[in-house]
Write a protein that holds these residues in place. Structure first.
Motif, mmCIF file in Angstrom:
data_model
loop_
_atom_site.group_PDB
_atom_site.id
_atom_site.type_symbol
_atom_site.label_atom_id
_atom_site.label_comp_id
_atom_site.label_asym_id
_atom_site.label_seq_id
_atom_site.Cartn_x
_atom_site.Cartn_y
_atom_site.Cartn_z
ATOM 1 N N LEU A 52 0.830 -1.208 0.000
ATOM 2 C CA LEU A 52 0.000 0.000 0.000
ATOM 3 C C LEU A 52 0.862 1.255 0.000
ATOM 4 O O LEU A 52 0.563 2.235 -0.680
ATOM 5 C CB LEU A 52 -0.944 0.015 1.201
ATOM 6 C CG LEU A 52 -2.097 -0.985 1.147
ATOM 7 C CD1 LEU A 52 -2.894 -0.956 2.453
ATOM 8 C CD2 LEU A 52 -3.019 -0.712 -0.032
ATOM 9 N N THR A 53 1.955 1.209 0.746
ATOM 10 C CA THR A 53 2.858 2.355 0.790
ATOM 11 C C THR A 53 3.322 2.710 -0.624
ATOM 12 O O THR A 53 3.373 3.882 -0.990
ATOM 13 C CB THR A 53 4.082 2.038 1.672
ATOM 14 O OG1 THR A 53 3.633 1.589 2.936
ATOM 15 C CG2 THR A 53 4.943 3.262 1.854
ATOM 16 N N ASN A 54 3.637 1.712 -1.406
ATOM 17 C CA ASN A 54 4.071 1.950 -2.782
ATOM 18 C C ASN A 54 2.913 2.298 -3.705
ATOM 19 O O ASN A 54 2.993 3.239 -4.491
ATOM 20 C CB ASN A 54 4.798 0.709 -3.321
ATOM 21 C CG ASN A 54 6.175 0.534 -2.707
ATOM 22 O OD1 ASN A 54 6.888 1.507 -2.469
ATOM 23 N ND2 ASN A 54 6.561 -0.705 -2.442
ATOM 24 N N ALA B 254 -11.279 4.056 3.263
ATOM 25 C CA ALA B 254 -11.248 4.365 4.698
ATOM 26 C C ALA B 254 -10.316 3.409 5.435
ATOM 27 O O ALA B 254 -9.552 3.807 6.321
ATOM 28 C CB ALA B 254 -12.656 4.284 5.281
ATOM 29 N N TRP B 255 -10.364 2.140 5.044
ATOM 30 C CA TRP B 255 -9.505 1.119 5.671
ATOM 31 C C TRP B 255 -8.039 1.418 5.402
ATOM 32 O O TRP B 255 -7.209 1.390 6.317
ATOM 33 C CB TRP B 255 -9.915 -0.255 5.141
ATOM 34 C CG TRP B 255 -8.972 -1.388 5.409
ATOM 35 C CD1 TRP B 255 -8.790 -2.057 6.596
ATOM 36 C CD2 TRP B 255 -8.100 -2.021 4.471
ATOM 37 N NE1 TRP B 255 -7.858 -3.058 6.452
ATOM 38 C CE2 TRP B 255 -7.421 -3.057 5.152
ATOM 39 C CE3 TRP B 255 -7.826 -1.831 3.111
ATOM 40 C CZ2 TRP B 255 -6.480 -3.902 4.532
ATOM 41 C CZ3 TRP B 255 -6.895 -2.672 2.479
ATOM 42 C CH2 TRP B 255 -6.235 -3.688 3.188
ATOM 43 N N VAL B 256 -7.720 1.771 4.161
ATOM 44 C CA VAL B 256 -6.342 2.109 3.793
ATOM 45 C C VAL B 256 -5.849 3.294 4.618
ATOM 46 O O VAL B 256 -4.760 3.257 5.192
ATOM 47 C CB VAL B 256 -6.218 2.416 2.284
ATOM 48 C CG1 VAL B 256 -4.857 3.010 1.962
ATOM 49 C CG2 VAL B 256 -6.450 1.156 1.458
ATOM 50 N N ALA B 257 -6.673 4.344 4.680
ATOM 51 C CA ALA B 257 -6.285 5.537 5.430
ATOM 52 C C ALA B 257 -6.038 5.196 6.893
ATOM 53 O O ALA B 257 -5.061 5.639 7.504
ATOM 54 C CB ALA B 257 -7.369 6.601 5.310
ATOM 55 N N ALA C 30 -2.167 5.090 8.810
ATOM 56 C CA ALA C 30 -1.912 6.128 9.802
ATOM 57 C C ALA C 30 -1.257 5.580 11.068
ATOM 58 O O ALA C 30 -0.952 6.321 11.994
ATOM 59 C CB ALA C 30 -3.218 6.836 10.153
ATOM 60 N N ARG C 31 -1.054 4.268 11.103
ATOM 61 C CA ARG C 31 -0.531 3.667 12.319
ATOM 62 C C ARG C 31 0.928 4.073 12.567
ATOM 63 O O ARG C 31 1.750 4.070 11.643
ATOM 64 C CB ARG C 31 -0.656 2.146 12.266
ATOM 65 C CG ARG C 31 -2.126 1.699 12.239
ATOM 66 C CD ARG C 31 -2.254 0.190 12.265
ATOM 67 N NE ARG C 31 -1.902 -0.345 13.578
ATOM 68 C CZ ARG C 31 -2.765 -0.504 14.587
ATOM 69 N NH1 ARG C 31 -4.031 -0.175 14.432
ATOM 70 N NH2 ARG C 31 -2.350 -1.005 15.737
ATOM 71 N N PRO C 32 1.268 4.418 13.825
ATOM 72 C CA PRO C 32 2.633 4.860 14.155
ATOM 73 C C PRO C 32 3.718 3.839 13.794
ATOM 74 O O PRO C 32 4.820 4.207 13.414
ATOM 75 C CB PRO C 32 2.580 5.068 15.680
ATOM 76 C CG PRO C 32 1.148 5.274 16.001
ATOM 77 C CD PRO C 32 0.362 4.501 14.992
ATOM 78 N N ALA C 33 3.386 2.547 13.904
ATOM 79 C CA ALA C 33 4.393 1.522 13.613
ATOM 80 C C ALA C 33 4.885 1.641 12.177
ATOM 81 O O ALA C 33 6.074 1.439 11.891
ATOM 82 C CB ALA C 33 3.823 0.128 13.874
ATOM 83 N N LEU C 34 3.984 1.971 11.263
ATOM 84 C CA LEU C 34 4.372 2.145 9.866
ATOM 85 C C LEU C 34 5.230 3.394 9.719
ATOM 86 O O LEU C 34 6.255 3.373 9.039
ATOM 87 C CB LEU C 34 3.143 2.235 8.960
ATOM 88 C CG LEU C 34 3.439 2.567 7.482
ATOM 89 C CD1 LEU C 34 4.272 1.475 6.827
ATOM 90 C CD2 LEU C 34 2.144 2.794 6.697
ATOM 91 N N ALA C 35 4.811 4.462 10.387
ATOM 92 C CA ALA C 35 5.562 5.727 10.308
ATOM 93 C C ALA C 35 7.011 5.522 10.741
ATOM 94 O O ALA C 35 7.945 6.057 10.125
ATOM 95 C CB ALA C 35 4.889 6.787 11.171
ATOM 96 N N LYS C 36 7.197 4.708 11.777
ATOM 97 C CA LYS C 36 8.567 4.428 12.265
ATOM 98 C C LYS C 36 9.396 3.744 11.196
ATOM 99 O O LYS C 36 10.578 4.036 11.010
ATOM 100 C CB LYS C 36 8.502 3.500 13.484
ATOM 101 C CG LYS C 36 8.453 4.181 14.803
ATOM 102 C CD LYS C 36 8.916 3.236 15.913
ATOM 103 C CE LYS C 36 8.458 3.763 17.267
ATOM 104 N NZ LYS C 36 7.936 2.716 18.150
#
Lengths: 213, 218
Positions: free
Chosen positions: A172-174, A192-195, A199-205
């Motif tokens: 999804l990131t790509n 909505a599910w993708v958004a 948005a989860r912090p674990a992904l941001a890290k």
């Protein structure tokens, strides 16, 4: 001894494991594998994964490969830490179904699209428009089924975020940074599910880690 | 006593046969529900309710309806951990991790080339579809590389995940059976010492022999 993940921050499979470790708040050491130099095909790496693919994982004496086997190991062995990643109090069966759906229905198509639209340009290769068109059509059909599923369930496996959702995040990131985004945006529940899960912090890290390398 | 579980689909389907082998290993009673694929039954609304991707198998057990053969197998093993073959999907976390690793290897690395070959060699001729020579050549090469790695692994391990026959080995039965019989790819397996030993051992299991019989009669 701290857990180790051997891989590349660009690898979607390695990302899958890194996200899971972050969801669990677990300490780990990331060991970069220089894929451009063919390190993943050399003896010392083949000892960790005989298929010569990233990631490879170590937890004490345990060595594992296959990102979805690694995430399942993490989710079960460290079930009392961080995000549950399994369906609490409910049968795991449906979560396992949607993990298989990601692996066999979503990922093959998503991988082809990422190869054409993200990786080929990165390596100076030409995108094959016919392959993109063919796989966009396939992805659209898969996403129609996701739309129906997400109309009955907040997340794919059940009402909470689990590995069934997490396993989609690297792709999804790509894809959400490519023209394929339109397929997700066109379906309200999927969108909505993708958004929500992106948005989860674990992904941001993990993305922050990627930007540093 | 619980009603038998229901498996929807023809035993000839590789994915259906995967589930049947698992049920037989676990001594779980089942009812096989035919799906008329020649008539497109699997694409009709009634069937799509239980398998939205329009594929076989689908599975029902009391109140739960699931799909994806490898998910169904895991479910059967977890629900009936104490029945039949208890080693099929160990409850020990470290052993299970190894089983999951090789089950994923089957699904991600063995399945793509082997199922492409099964389609081209076993099913396309029956369906009057012209074989894709390029695809056969490419997938033969891919399969060869995978089998080299398997041969290396099986040098030091009786079965893929360790000393016991597990779901990881079972998962390979359907495609491999077609490859070595109607697909004429027996040599790819028999020419590799450890793969040959492993294939002979897993394909001789009573459960698999029963599945092959079921495939012959339908």
């Amino acid at each position: 001894m701290v857990m180790k993940v051997h891989g590349s921050v660009l690898s979607t499979a390695a990302m899958r494991v890194l996200i899971a470790l972050n969801e669990k708040g677990l300490e780990f050491e990331f060991v970069p594998v220089d894929m451009r130099a063919g390190e993943h095909k050399k003896e010392h790496f083949l000892a960790l994964n005989p298929f010569g693919q990233v990631p490879a994982f170590e937890d004490g004496d345990l060595k594992l490969f296959e990102s979805r086997a690694i995430t399942q190991y993490i989710a079960h062995v460290y079930e009392d830490k961080g995000t549950p990643l399994v369906c609490e109090g409910k049968p795991m069966a449906t979560v396992v179904v949607w993990m298989e759906v990601e692996a066999h229905q979503f990922d093959p198509v998503a991988s082809k699209l990422q190869w054409e639209l993200v990786f080929k340009p990165m390596f100076g290769m030409a995108t094959d428009a016919a392959v993109v068109e063919e796989n966009e059509a396939k992805l659209a059909k898969v996403l129609d089924i996701y739309e129906a599923r997400l109309s009955q369930s907040k997340y794919l496996g059940c009402d909470c975020f689990t590995l069934a959702d997490l396993h989609h995040l690297p792709a999804l990131t790509n894809l959400m940074a490519s023209p394929v985004k339109k397929l997700f945006d066109a379906r309200p529940k999927v969108s909505a599910w993708v958004a929500d899960i992106m948005a989860r912090p674990a992904l941001a890290k993990v993305l922050a880690m990627r930007n540093q390398q | 006593m619980a009603a038998p579980v229901k498996v929807y689909g023809p035993p000839l389907s590789t994915a259906v046969s995967r589930v049947l082998a698992c049920l037989l290993e676990k001594d779980v009673e089942f009812q096989l529900v035919p799906v008329n694929m020649a008539n497109g039954e699997h694409k009709k609304p009634e069937y799509l309710k239980i398998q939205p991707f329009g594929q076989v198998p689908a599975f029902q057990d009391e109140s739960i309806a699931i799909f994806e053969s490898r998910a169904i197998c895991r479910y059967i093993c977890e629900k009936h951990a104490d029945k039949g073959n208890k080693n099929l999907y160990s409850t020990n976390p470290l052993v299970k991790a190894s089983i999951e690793q090789w089950l994923e290897a089957e699904g991600q690395t063995y399945n793509p080339p082997s199922s492409a070959l099964v389609f081209q060699l076993a099913f396309a001729p029956r369906m009057n579809i012209k074989q894709d020579e390029e695809s056969i050549k490419l997938n033969d090469q891919k399969l060869s590389k995978v089998l080299d790695i398997y041969d290396q692994r099986l040098e030091s391990s009786r079965f893929l995940a360790g000393d016991e026959f597990t779901l990881a080995d079972l998962s390979h039965l359907p495609n491999t059976h077609y490859l070595v019989t109607v697909g004429n790819r027996g040599e790819a397996f028999s020419s590799r010492k450890n793969v040959d030993r492993w294939w002979n051992e897993i394909s001789s299991r009573d459960s698999w022999k029963k599945v092959v019989e079921m495939q012959k009669s339908k």
